[in-house]
Design a protein around this motif. Sequence first.
Motif, mmCIF file in Angstrom:
data_model
loop_
_atom_site.group_PDB
_atom_site.id
_atom_site.type_symbol
_atom_site.label_atom_id
_atom_site.label_comp_id
_atom_site.label_asym_id
_atom_site.label_seq_id
_atom_site.Cartn_x
_atom_site.Cartn_y
_atom_site.Cartn_z
ATOM 1 N N SER A 20 41.615 -6.134 -49.569
ATOM 2 C CA SER A 20 40.801 -5.981 -48.147
ATOM 3 C C SER A 20 39.975 -4.655 -48.129
ATOM 4 O O SER A 20 40.389 -3.697 -48.748
ATOM 5 N N CYS A 21 39.027 -4.860 -47.589
ATOM 6 C CA CYS A 21 37.986 -3.687 -47.589
ATOM 7 C C CYS A 21 37.484 -3.390 -46.088
ATOM 8 O O CYS A 21 36.620 -4.429 -45.605
ATOM 9 N N ALA A 22 37.946 -2.572 -45.441
ATOM 10 C CA ALA A 22 37.952 -2.372 -43.790
ATOM 11 C C ALA A 22 36.665 -1.259 -43.715
ATOM 12 O O ALA A 22 36.632 -0.294 -44.328
ATOM 13 N N ALA A 23 35.520 -1.834 -43.108
ATOM 14 C CA ALA A 23 34.349 -1.061 -42.847
ATOM 15 C C ALA A 23 34.336 -0.451 -41.588
ATOM 16 O O ALA A 23 34.745 -1.137 -40.496
ATOM 17 N N SER A 24 33.922 0.870 -41.368
ATOM 18 C CA SER A 24 33.844 1.373 -39.891
ATOM 19 C C SER A 24 32.637 2.382 -39.992
ATOM 20 O O SER A 24 32.012 2.668 -41.127
ATOM 21 N N THR A 77 35.558 -6.757 -42.019
ATOM 22 C CA THR A 77 36.515 -6.593 -43.276
ATOM 23 C C THR A 77 36.136 -7.578 -44.285
ATOM 24 O O THR A 77 35.618 -8.780 -44.231
ATOM 25 N N ILE A 78 35.996 -7.066 -45.608
ATOM 26 C CA ILE A 78 35.625 -7.876 -46.568
ATOM 27 C C ILE A 78 36.888 -8.151 -47.439
ATOM 28 O O ILE A 78 37.802 -7.308 -47.474
ATOM 29 N N TYR A 79 36.959 -9.220 -47.963
ATOM 30 C CA TYR A 79 38.077 -9.883 -48.827
ATOM 31 C C TYR A 79 37.855 -10.237 -50.234
ATOM 32 O O TYR A 79 36.662 -10.643 -50.204
ATOM 33 N N LEU A 80 38.449 -9.701 -51.006
ATOM 34 C CA LEU A 80 38.520 -10.362 -52.502
ATOM 35 C C LEU A 80 39.745 -11.071 -52.756
ATOM 36 O O LEU A 80 40.805 -10.326 -53.193
ATOM 37 N N GLN A 81 39.495 -12.133 -52.948
ATOM 38 C CA GLN A 81 40.793 -13.357 -53.135
ATOM 39 C C GLN A 81 40.782 -13.408 -54.982
ATOM 40 O O GLN A 81 39.782 -13.905 -55.464
#
Length: 124
Positions: A20-24, A77-81
């Motif tokens: 997961s990549c959480a952006a703020s 949030t961006i995910y990489l499965q």
Amino acid sequence: VQLQAFGGGLVQAGNSLTLSCAASGRTSIIVAVGWFRQAPGKEREFVASIDWSTGRTYVPDSVKGRFTISRDNAKNTIYLQMNSLKAEDTAVYYCAARSSSYFIRTHYRKYNYWGQGTEVTVSS
């Protein structure tokens, strides 16, 4: 823009893992988010990108069919499965954002903002 990547860990070959990549911060300026990885002694390698607004994705042939990138805009949030993991997928994985146009940019220098990286180790 601040990015925080998490979700890495130790996984057996053949199994799956989702990062997961959480952006703020000023997320309104984000055009695209990419995932990169870097193994010891190797160049930083592009593995996926996604258009922040439209959700269009790009995955290079090297991981196509195994890696999928997606987003949840409500959570920024961006995910990489990552499926069918292999020992050669072992690396530190980074998410990065760019504020310039077009979401298919595979060179790490095209990205302005970087997360701290999360380590993925695939045991064979």
